[in-house]
Scaffold this motif. Sequence first.
Motif, PDB file in Angstrom:
ATOM      1  N   LEU A  75       0.827  -1.099  -0.084  1.00  0.00           N
ATOM      2  CA  LEU A  75       0.180  -0.072  -0.135  1.00  0.00           C
ATOM      3  C   LEU A  75       0.925   1.044   0.248  1.00  0.00           C
ATOM      4  CD1 LEU A  75      -2.618   1.386   0.079  1.00  0.00           C
ATOM      5  CD2 LEU A  75      -2.643   1.182   2.705  1.00  0.00           C
ATOM      6  N   ARG A  76       2.021   1.159   0.870  1.00  0.00           N
ATOM      7  CA  ARG A  76       2.771   2.430   0.872  1.00  0.00           C
ATOM      8  C   ARG A  76       3.359   2.589  -0.529  1.00  0.00           C
ATOM      9  NH1 ARG A  76       4.056   0.638   5.988  1.00  0.00           N
ATOM     10  NH2 ARG A  76       5.674  -0.685   5.395  1.00  0.00           N
ATOM     11  N   ALA A  77       3.751   1.472  -1.343  1.00  0.00           N
ATOM     12  CA  ALA A  77       4.335   1.738  -2.532  1.00  0.00           C
ATOM     13  C   ALA A  77       3.588   2.097  -3.627  1.00  0.00           C
ATOM     14  CB  ALA A  77       5.178   0.168  -2.822  1.00  0.00           C
ATOM     15  N   ALA A  78       2.284   1.559  -3.605  1.00  0.00           N
ATOM     16  CA  ALA A  78       1.257   1.862  -4.325  1.00  0.00           C
ATOM     17  C   ALA A  78       0.897   3.463  -4.273  1.00  0.00           C
ATOM     18  CB  ALA A  78       0.057   1.335  -4.234  1.00  0.00           C
ATOM     19  N   MET A  79       0.788   3.895  -3.024  1.00  0.00           N
ATOM     20  CA  MET A  79       0.724   5.461  -2.637  1.00  0.00           C
ATOM     21  C   MET A  79       1.740   6.290  -2.907  1.00  0.00           C
ATOM     22  SD  MET A  79      -2.154   5.479  -1.411  1.00  0.00           S
ATOM     23  CE  MET A  79      -2.675   7.389  -0.576  1.00  0.00           C
ATOM     24  N   ASP A  80       2.975   5.883  -2.729  1.00  0.00           N
ATOM     25  CA  ASP A  80       4.108   6.543  -3.370  1.00  0.00           C
ATOM     26  C   ASP A  80       4.067   6.666  -4.779  1.00  0.00           C
ATOM     27  OD1 ASP A  80       4.985   6.875  -0.947  1.00  0.00           O
ATOM     28  OD2 ASP A  80       6.669   5.098  -0.976  1.00  0.00           O
ATOM     29  N   GLY A  81       3.975   5.463  -5.569  1.00  0.00           N
ATOM     30  CA  GLY A  81       3.747   5.714  -7.187  1.00  0.00           C
ATOM     31  C   GLY A  81       2.556   6.560  -7.442  1.00  0.00           C
ATOM     32  N   LEU A  82       1.407   6.355  -6.661  1.00  0.00           N
ATOM     33  CA  LEU A  82       0.324   7.363  -7.057  1.00  0.00           C
ATOM     34  C   LEU A  82       0.519   8.806  -6.870  1.00  0.00           C
ATOM     35  CD1 LEU A  82      -2.803   7.720  -8.111  1.00  0.00           C
ATOM     36  CD2 LEU A  82      -3.531   7.607  -5.585  1.00  0.00           C
ATOM     37  N   ARG A  83       1.516   8.933  -5.851  1.00  0.00           N
ATOM     38  CA  ARG A  83       1.603  10.559  -5.593  1.00  0.00           C
ATOM     39  C   ARG A  83       2.774  10.946  -6.729  1.00  0.00           C
ATOM     40  NH1 ARG A  83       4.707   9.793  -1.457  1.00  0.00           N
ATOM     41  NH2 ARG A  83       2.701   9.381   0.005  1.00  0.00           N
ATOM     42  N   ASP A  84       3.958  10.016  -7.165  1.00  0.00           N
ATOM     43  CA  ASP A  84       4.771  10.229  -8.171  1.00  0.00           C
ATOM     44  C   ASP A  84       3.783  10.474  -9.637  1.00  0.00           C
ATOM     45  OD1 ASP A  84       6.762  10.164  -6.505  1.00  0.00           O
ATOM     46  OD2 ASP A  84       7.340   7.911  -7.092  1.00  0.00           O
ATOM     47  N   ALA A  85       3.028   9.781  -9.795  1.00  0.00           N
ATOM     48  CA  ALA A  85       2.041   9.894 -11.130  1.00  0.00           C
ATOM     49  C   ALA A  85       1.348  11.163 -11.013  1.00  0.00           C
ATOM     50  CB  ALA A  85       1.297   8.711 -11.011  1.00  0.00           C
ATOM     51  N   ARG A  86       0.895  11.502  -9.945  1.00  0.00           N
ATOM     52  CA  ARG A  86      -0.049  12.952  -9.811  1.00  0.00           C
ATOM     53  C   ARG A  86       1.108  14.147 -10.064  1.00  0.00           C
ATOM     54  NH1 ARG A  86      -3.951  11.905  -4.552  1.00  0.00           N
ATOM     55  NH2 ARG A  86      -5.363  10.641  -5.673  1.00  0.00           N
ATOM     56  N   HIS A  87       2.235  14.001  -9.395  1.00  0.00           N
ATOM     57  CA  HIS A  87       3.196  14.799  -9.563  1.00  0.00           C
ATOM     58  C   HIS A  87       3.629  15.165 -11.195  1.00  0.00           C
ATOM     59  CE1 HIS A  87       6.216  17.919  -8.426  1.00  0.00           C
ATOM     60  NE2 HIS A  87       7.213  16.764  -9.092  1.00  0.00           N
ATOM     61  N   GLU A  88       3.917  13.800 -11.730  1.00  0.00           N
ATOM     62  CA  GLU A  88       4.417  13.978 -13.278  1.00  0.00           C
ATOM     63  C   GLU A  88       3.033  14.681 -14.258  1.00  0.00           C
ATOM     64  OE1 GLU A  88       5.550  10.320 -14.722  1.00  0.00           O
ATOM     65  OE2 GLU A  88       6.860  10.000 -13.124  1.00  0.00           O
ATOM     66  N   ALA A  89       1.954  14.072 -13.522  1.00  0.00           N
ATOM     67  CA  ALA A  89       0.665  14.568 -14.459  1.00  0.00           C
ATOM     68  C   ALA A  89       0.594  16.121 -14.347  1.00  0.00           C
ATOM     69  CB  ALA A  89      -0.579  13.938 -13.910  1.00  0.00           C
ATOM     70  N   GLU A  90       0.842  16.597 -13.051  1.00  0.00           N
ATOM     71  CA  GLU A  90       0.641  18.155 -12.871  1.00  0.00           C
ATOM     72  C   GLU A  90       1.987  19.042 -13.517  1.00  0.00           C
ATOM     73  OE1 GLU A  90      -1.346  20.466 -11.186  1.00  0.00           O
ATOM     74  OE2 GLU A  90      -2.544  18.519 -10.916  1.00  0.00           O
ATOM     75  N   GLU A  91       2.926  18.322 -13.640  1.00  0.00           N
ATOM     76  CA  GLU A  91       4.145  18.826 -14.308  1.00  0.00           C
ATOM     77  C   GLU A  91       3.933  18.926 -16.000  1.00  0.00           C
ATOM     78  OE1 GLU A  91       7.773  16.890 -13.610  1.00  0.00           O
ATOM     79  OE2 GLU A  91       7.894  17.463 -11.924  1.00  0.00           O
ATOM     80  N   MET A  92       3.049  17.613 -16.415  1.00  0.00           N
ATOM     81  CA  MET A  92       2.840  17.719 -17.917  1.00  0.00           C
ATOM     82  C   MET A  92       1.789  18.706 -18.069  1.00  0.00           C
ATOM     83  SD  MET A  92       4.420  15.456 -19.415  1.00  0.00           S
ATOM     84  CE  MET A  92       3.820  14.332 -20.656  1.00  0.00           C
ATOM     85  N   ARG A  93       0.814  18.910 -17.255  1.00  0.00           N
ATOM     86  CA  ARG A  93       0.003  19.911 -17.388  1.00  0.00           C
ATOM     87  C   ARG A  93       0.311  21.196 -17.529  1.00  0.00           C
ATOM     88  NH1 ARG A  93      -3.854  17.145 -13.273  1.00  0.00           N
ATOM     89  NH2 ARG A  93      -5.149  15.824 -14.411  1.00  0.00           N
ATOM     90  N   ALA A  94       1.205  21.456 -16.485  1.00  0.00           N
ATOM     91  CA  ALA A  94       2.147  22.869 -16.427  1.00  0.00           C
ATOM     92  C   ALA A  94       2.707  23.215 -17.741  1.00  0.00           C
ATOM     93  CB  ALA A  94       2.922  23.066 -15.419  1.00  0.00           C
ATOM     94  N   HIS A  95       3.468  21.919 -18.573  1.00  0.00           N
ATOM     95  CA  HIS A  95       4.215  22.020 -19.401  1.00  0.00           C
ATOM     96  C   HIS A  95       3.101  22.240 -20.777  1.00  0.00           C
ATOM     97  CE1 HIS A  95       7.420  21.447 -22.196  1.00  0.00           C
ATOM     98  NE2 HIS A  95       6.628  20.323 -22.899  1.00  0.00           N
ATOM     99  N   ILE A  96       2.057  21.393 -20.822  1.00  0.00           N
ATOM    100  CA  ILE A  96       1.163  21.598 -21.969  1.00  0.00           C
ATOM    101  C   ILE A  96       0.680  23.180 -21.882  1.00  0.00           C
ATOM    102  CG2 ILE A  96      -1.140  21.011 -22.958  1.00  0.00           C
ATOM    103  CD1 ILE A  96      -0.278  18.092 -21.936  1.00  0.00           C
ATOM    104  N   ASP A  97       0.258  23.812 -20.606  1.00  0.00           N
ATOM    105  CA  ASP A  97      -0.219  24.911 -20.605  1.00  0.00           C
ATOM    106  C   ASP A  97       0.838  25.851 -20.992  1.00  0.00           C
ATOM    107  OD1 ASP A  97      -2.698  24.134 -19.465  1.00  0.00           O
ATOM    108  OD2 ASP A  97      -2.092  24.266 -17.423  1.00  0.00           O
ATOM    109  N   ARG A  98       2.046  25.878 -20.702  1.00  0.00           N
ATOM    110  CA  ARG A  98       3.072  26.680 -21.126  1.00  0.00           C
ATOM    111  C   ARG A  98       2.992  26.593 -22.737  1.00  0.00           C
ATOM    112  NH1 ARG A  98       7.227  25.112 -16.724  1.00  0.00           N
ATOM    113  NH2 ARG A  98       6.657  23.222 -17.687  1.00  0.00           N
ATOM    114  N   ILE A  99       2.935  25.376 -23.262  1.00  0.00           N
ATOM    115  CA  ILE A  99       3.290  25.219 -24.820  1.00  0.00           C
ATOM    116  C   ILE A  99       2.042  25.862 -25.330  1.00  0.00           C
ATOM    117  CG2 ILE A  99       3.196  23.693 -26.806  1.00  0.00           C
ATOM    118  CD1 ILE A  99       4.915  21.838 -24.981  1.00  0.00           C
ATOM    119  N   GLN A 100       0.978  25.639 -24.952  1.00  0.00           N
ATOM    120  CA  GLN A 100      -0.331  26.450 -25.452  1.00  0.00           C
ATOM    121  C   GLN A 100      -0.280  27.908 -25.327  1.00  0.00           C
ATOM    122  OE1 GLN A 100      -3.713  24.421 -23.764  1.00  0.00           O
ATOM    123  NE2 GLN A 100      -3.381  22.683 -25.227  1.00  0.00           N
ATOM    124  N   ALA A 101       0.105  28.449 -24.297  1.00  0.00           N
ATOM    125  CA  ALA A 101       0.061  29.796 -23.892  1.00  0.00           C
ATOM    126  C   ALA A 101       1.272  30.511 -24.888  1.00  0.00           C
ATOM    127  CB  ALA A 101       0.290  30.189 -22.513  1.00  0.00           C
ATOM    128  N   GLY A 102       2.388  29.762 -24.922  1.00  0.00           N
ATOM    129  CA  GLY A 102       3.238  30.410 -25.744  1.00  0.00           C
ATOM    130  C   GLY A 102       3.439  30.256 -27.059  1.00  0.00           C
TER     131      GLY A 102
END
Length: 108
Positions: free
Chosen positions: A81-108
């Motif tokens: 469960l701890r490993a799954a929660m860590d993986g989920l946290r990392d996936a959410r962090h990556e998704a946020e980074e991807m959204r931010a990256h996409i937002d920058r590309i679309q805005a730019g």
Amino acid sequence: MSRTEFVIATAIILFVAFCLGWFANWLVHRFSRVAPGDVAELDRMSQELHEAEETRDQAITYLQQREAELTNQLSQTEAELRAAMDGLRDARHEAEEMRAHIDRIQAG
């Protein structure tokens, strides 16, 4: 009372005391004797008690083993469960980074 009469009287008294003691001993043993059926029943009860104690010991051993297995399984599940929660946290962090990256590309 002459000496002979005294010795005879003492002997009679001692003989009567001996007879009374022997009779009392016979009565005590007669009434306190354990019947063979009672001895057999006590033996059977003793054997059943021994078997019950063995069964109890086996049950305690089984429960201790089962508790150890379940504790181990719980520890493994918590680690997964701890490993799954860590993986989920990392996936959410990556998704946020991807959204931010996409937002920058679309805005730019």
